[in-house]
Write a protein that holds these residues in place. Structure first.
Motif, PDB file in Angstrom:
ATOM      1  N   PRO A  42       0.669  -1.429   0.278  1.00 39.55           N
ATOM      2  CA  PRO A  42      -0.420   0.188  -0.097  1.00 39.55           C
ATOM      3  C   PRO A  42       0.455   0.942   0.040  1.00 39.55           C
ATOM      4  O   PRO A  42       2.434   1.217  -0.019  1.00 39.55           O
ATOM      5  N   GLU A  43       0.278   2.332  -0.301  1.00 42.27           N
ATOM      6  CA  GLU A  43       1.005   4.090  -0.517  1.00 42.27           C
ATOM      7  C   GLU A  43       1.669   4.192   1.078  1.00 42.27           C
ATOM      8  O   GLU A  43       2.807   4.635   1.092  1.00 42.27           O
ATOM      9  N   ASP A  44       0.781   3.781   2.199  1.00 44.02           N
ATOM     10  CA  ASP A  44       0.798   3.872   3.740  1.00 44.02           C
ATOM     11  C   ASP A  44       2.079   3.531   4.017  1.00 44.02           C
ATOM     12  O   ASP A  44       2.104   3.782   5.249  1.00 44.02           O
ATOM     13  N   LEU A  45       2.804   2.578   3.633  1.00 49.52           N
ATOM     14  CA  LEU A  45       3.601   1.254   4.219  1.00 49.52           C
ATOM     15  C   LEU A  45       5.297   1.767   4.724  1.00 49.52           C
ATOM     16  O   LEU A  45       5.594   2.871   4.109  1.00 49.52           O
ATOM     17  N   THR A  46       5.051   1.744   5.718  1.00 49.43           N
ATOM     18  CA  THR A  46       5.960   2.061   6.593  1.00 49.43           C
ATOM     19  C   THR A  46       6.899   0.424   6.942  1.00 49.43           C
ATOM     20  O   THR A  46       6.688  -0.271   6.545  1.00 49.43           O
ATOM     21  N   ILE A  47       8.279   0.872   7.073  1.00 50.35           N
ATOM     22  CA  ILE A  47       9.185  -0.169   7.983  1.00 50.35           C
ATOM     23  C   ILE A  47      10.000  -0.024   9.058  1.00 50.35           C
ATOM     24  O   ILE A  47      10.980   1.932   8.893  1.00 50.35           O
ATOM     25  N   ASP A  48      10.268  -0.640  10.089  1.00 55.59           N
ATOM     26  CA  ASP A  48      10.951  -0.802  10.947  1.00 55.59           C
ATOM     27  C   ASP A  48      12.312  -1.233  10.732  1.00 55.59           C
ATOM     28  O   ASP A  48      11.981  -2.366  10.328  1.00 55.59           O
ATOM     29  N   ILE A  49      13.193  -1.223  10.758  1.00 58.01           N
ATOM     30  CA  ILE A  49      14.026  -2.003  10.989  1.00 58.01           C
ATOM     31  C   ILE A  49      15.193  -2.242  12.244  1.00 58.01           C
ATOM     32  O   ILE A  49      15.545  -1.049  12.731  1.00 58.01           O
ATOM     33  N   VAL A  50      14.210  -3.532  13.018  1.00 61.01           N
ATOM     34  CA  VAL A  50      14.889  -3.598  13.735  1.00 61.01           C
ATOM     35  C   VAL A  50      16.359  -4.864  13.787  1.00 61.01           C
ATOM     36  O   VAL A  50      16.498  -6.367  13.395  1.00 61.01           O
ATOM     37  N   LYS A  51      17.060  -4.093  15.280  1.00 57.12           N
ATOM     38  CA  LYS A  51      18.681  -5.321  14.885  1.00 57.12           C
ATOM     39  C   LYS A  51      18.932  -5.507  16.532  1.00 57.12           C
ATOM     40  O   LYS A  51      18.561  -4.640  17.002  1.00 57.12           O
ATOM     41  N   THR A  52      19.047  -6.763  16.691  1.00 55.28           N
ATOM     42  CA  THR A  52      20.004  -6.700  18.231  1.00 55.28           C
ATOM     43  C   THR A  52      21.120  -7.632  17.760  1.00 55.28           C
ATOM     44  O   THR A  52      21.075  -8.079  17.513  1.00 55.28           O
ATOM     45  N   ASP A  53      22.093  -7.032  18.967  1.00 53.48           N
ATOM     46  CA  ASP A  53      23.135  -8.373  19.374  1.00 53.48           C
ATOM     47  C   ASP A  53      23.263  -8.647  20.079  1.00 53.48           C
ATOM     48  O   ASP A  53      24.153  -9.615  20.750  1.00 53.48           O
ATOM     49  N   GLY A  54      21.727  -9.250  20.608  1.00 52.31           N
ATOM     50  CA  GLY A  54      21.426  -9.824  22.209  1.00 52.31           C
ATOM     51  C   GLY A  54      21.058  -9.182  23.771  1.00 52.31           C
ATOM     52  O   GLY A  54      21.027  -9.432  24.712  1.00 52.31           O
ATOM     53  N   ILE A  55      22.148  -8.097  23.757  1.00 47.71           N
ATOM     54  CA  ILE A  55      21.881  -6.598  24.509  1.00 47.71           C
ATOM     55  C   ILE A  55      21.062  -5.908  24.239  1.00 47.71           C
ATOM     56  O   ILE A  55      20.198  -4.905  24.714  1.00 47.71           O
ATOM     57  N   ASN A  56      21.710  -4.828  22.844  1.00 45.88           N
ATOM     58  CA  ASN A  56      21.677  -4.163  23.015  1.00 45.88           C
ATOM     59  C   ASN A  56      20.129  -3.984  21.229  1.00 45.88           C
ATOM     60  O   ASN A  56      20.723  -4.579  20.769  1.00 45.88           O
ATOM     61  N   GLU A  57      19.945  -3.245  21.040  1.00 48.64           N
ATOM     62  CA  GLU A  57      19.040  -3.095  20.123  1.00 48.64           C
ATOM     63  C   GLU A  57      18.813  -1.607  19.281  1.00 48.64           C
ATOM     64  O   GLU A  57      18.670  -0.489  19.965  1.00 48.64           O
ATOM     65  N   GLY A  58      18.783  -1.804  18.365  1.00 48.22           N
ATOM     66  CA  GLY A  58      18.478  -0.797  17.039  1.00 48.22           C
ATOM     67  C   GLY A  58      17.517  -0.367  16.430  1.00 48.22           C
ATOM     68  O   GLY A  58      16.939  -1.918  15.523  1.00 48.22           O
ATOM     69  N   ARG A  59      16.692   0.879  16.249  1.00 44.97           N
ATOM     70  CA  ARG A  59      15.921   0.498  15.020  1.00 44.97           C
ATOM     71  C   ARG A  59      15.851   1.763  14.327  1.00 44.97           C
ATOM     72  O   ARG A  59      16.468   2.930  14.760  1.00 44.97           O
ATOM     73  N   ILE A  60      15.737   1.696  13.589  1.00 46.89           N
ATOM     74  CA  ILE A  60      15.371   2.288  12.346  1.00 46.89           C
ATOM     75  C   ILE A  60      14.154   2.630  11.488  1.00 46.89           C
ATOM     76  O   ILE A  60      13.643   1.506  11.298  1.00 46.89           O
ATOM     77  N   HIS A  61      13.407   3.691  11.875  1.00 42.30           N
ATOM     78  CA  HIS A  61      11.663   4.044  11.304  1.00 42.30           C
ATOM     79  C   HIS A  61      11.641   4.673  10.011  1.00 42.30           C
ATOM     80  O   HIS A  61      12.724   5.745  10.331  1.00 42.30           O
ATOM     81  N   LEU A  62      10.839   3.928   8.996  1.00 45.60           N
ATOM     82  CA  LEU A  62      11.395   4.141   7.823  1.00 45.60           C
ATOM     83  C   LEU A  62      10.050   4.354   7.177  1.00 45.60           C
ATOM     84  O   LEU A  62       8.893   4.500   7.073  1.00 45.60           O
TER      85      LEU A  62
END
Length: 256
Positions: A42-62
Motif C-alpha cells: 500500500p501507499e502508506d507502507l512503513t518499515i522498521d529495521i530492528v537489529k539486536t546483538d542480544g544486549i542492545n537493540e537498534g531501530r530505524i523507522h522508515l
C-alpha cells in the motif's frame, strides 16, 4: 589529412561535451547506507529495521518512500539513524534482524538476517506479495533498465540522425549497431558503481559519455558514406548532446 583533422575535431568536441556539466557539490564523505526497493504494498507502507546483538537493540523507522519511476525506495543511512548505542558495533555484531512492515491491510514481522551491514553501500529488495527480503536486486531489473536506456537513446538520437538527412538502410544499420554497443557498454559501466551513491553514478556517466561520443563520431566519419564526414560529426555531436541532457531528465523517472 582530412581524417586527422576530423579526429582532432572529435577530441575537442568530446572535451567540450565533458565540460558542459561543470556543477559539483560536496559536504564530506557519505556514511554507509542501504537502499530498500519495495515491490507492491500500500501507499502508506512503513518499515522498521530492528537489529539486536542480544544486549542492545537498534531501530530505524522508515516512511515516505521516494517514488522513482516504477520503484519505491527507502534509503537507510546507518550511522545517522540508529537509535541504539554503540552504533557501529551493533551494525557488525547484530545476531538478529527483523523488518517490521506496516500499512493498510498488513502488519508483518519479516526475518531479514540477510541484510546486515556488509559494506559501504548495498541494495535490498522487499517483495511485499511474497513477504520476502531479497539481498540485492531481482534478476530482471538490470536488463529492464538497460533496455529502457537503449530504446530511449535510439529514439532521441534517431530523430537527430533523420533530421541530418540520413535515409539509406546501410546508414541506419550503422547507427543502430553503434548505439546498441555504446549504450550497452555505458549501462554496464554505470552498473558497476556502488548502488545508492548517486554522485558516483553521475561521475561514471559524465566520464564515459565523451568516450561514447568519440566512438560514435569516428564510426560516423569512417563508416557512413551517405553524407560528408563533417555532417556525420555534427550529427554525432548534436545527437549525443541531446541524449545527454534528456537522459538526465530521464533519470528523474527511471532508476539508475
Amino acid at each position: 589529412m582530412e581524417k586527422r583533422k576530423a579526429f582532432r575535431i572529435v577530441l575537442v568536441a568530446a572535451i567540450l561535451l565533458w565540460l558542459l556539466p561543470v556543477g559539483a557539490a560536496a559536504n564530506g564523505a557519505m556514511g554507509p547506507d542501504m537502499t530498500i526497493i519495495v515491490i507492491g504494498g500500500p501507499e502508506d507502507l512503513t518499515i522498521d529495521i530492528v537489529k539486536t546483538d542480544g544486549i542492545n537493540e537498534g531501530r530505524i523507522h522508515l516512511e515516505g518512500a521516494v517514488q522513482i519511476g516504477f520503484e519505491r525506495r527507502y534509503r537507510v543511512d546507518y550511522l545517522q539513524e540508529w537509535t541504539a548505542h554503540p552504533k557501529e558495533e551493533l551494525l557488525w555484531n547484530a545476531t538478529k534482524t527483523t523488518l517490521e512492515v506496516r500499512g493498510t491491510g498488513l502488519s508483518w514481522d519479516i526475518p531479514a538476517d540477510g541484510i546486515e551491514y556488509k559494506g559501504y553501500s548495498h541494495l535490498v529488495t522487499l517483495d511485499v506479495s511474497s513477504r520476502e527480503v531479497i539481498p540485492g536486486q531481482p534478476p530482471w531489473r538490470q536488463p529492464l533498465l538497460v533496455g529502457i536506456r537503449v530504446v530511449f537513446t535510439l529514439l532521441v538520437e534517431g530523430i537527430a540522425f533523420y533530421c541530418f538527412g540520413y535515409r539509406r538502410k546501410g546508414s541506419w544499420a550503422v547507427f543502430i549497431l553503434i548505439n546498441i554497443l555504446t549504450q550497452t557498454g555505458l549501462s554496464f559501466l554505470m552498473a558497476q558503481a556502488e548502488f545508492g551513491i548517486y554522485l558516483l553514478s553521475l561521475l561514471v556517466y559524465f566520464v564515459a559519455e565523451p568516450l561514447v561520443f568519440i566512438v560514435e563520431a569516428l564510426a560516423y566519419v569512417f563508416l557512413l558514406r551517405e553524407k560528408s564526414w563533417k555532417r556525420g560529426m555534427a550529427c554525432a555531436l548534436s545527437a549525443n548532446a541531446a541524449s545527454l541532457f534528456l537522459g538526465l531528465l530521464l533519470y528523474a523517472f527511471v532508476p539508475i
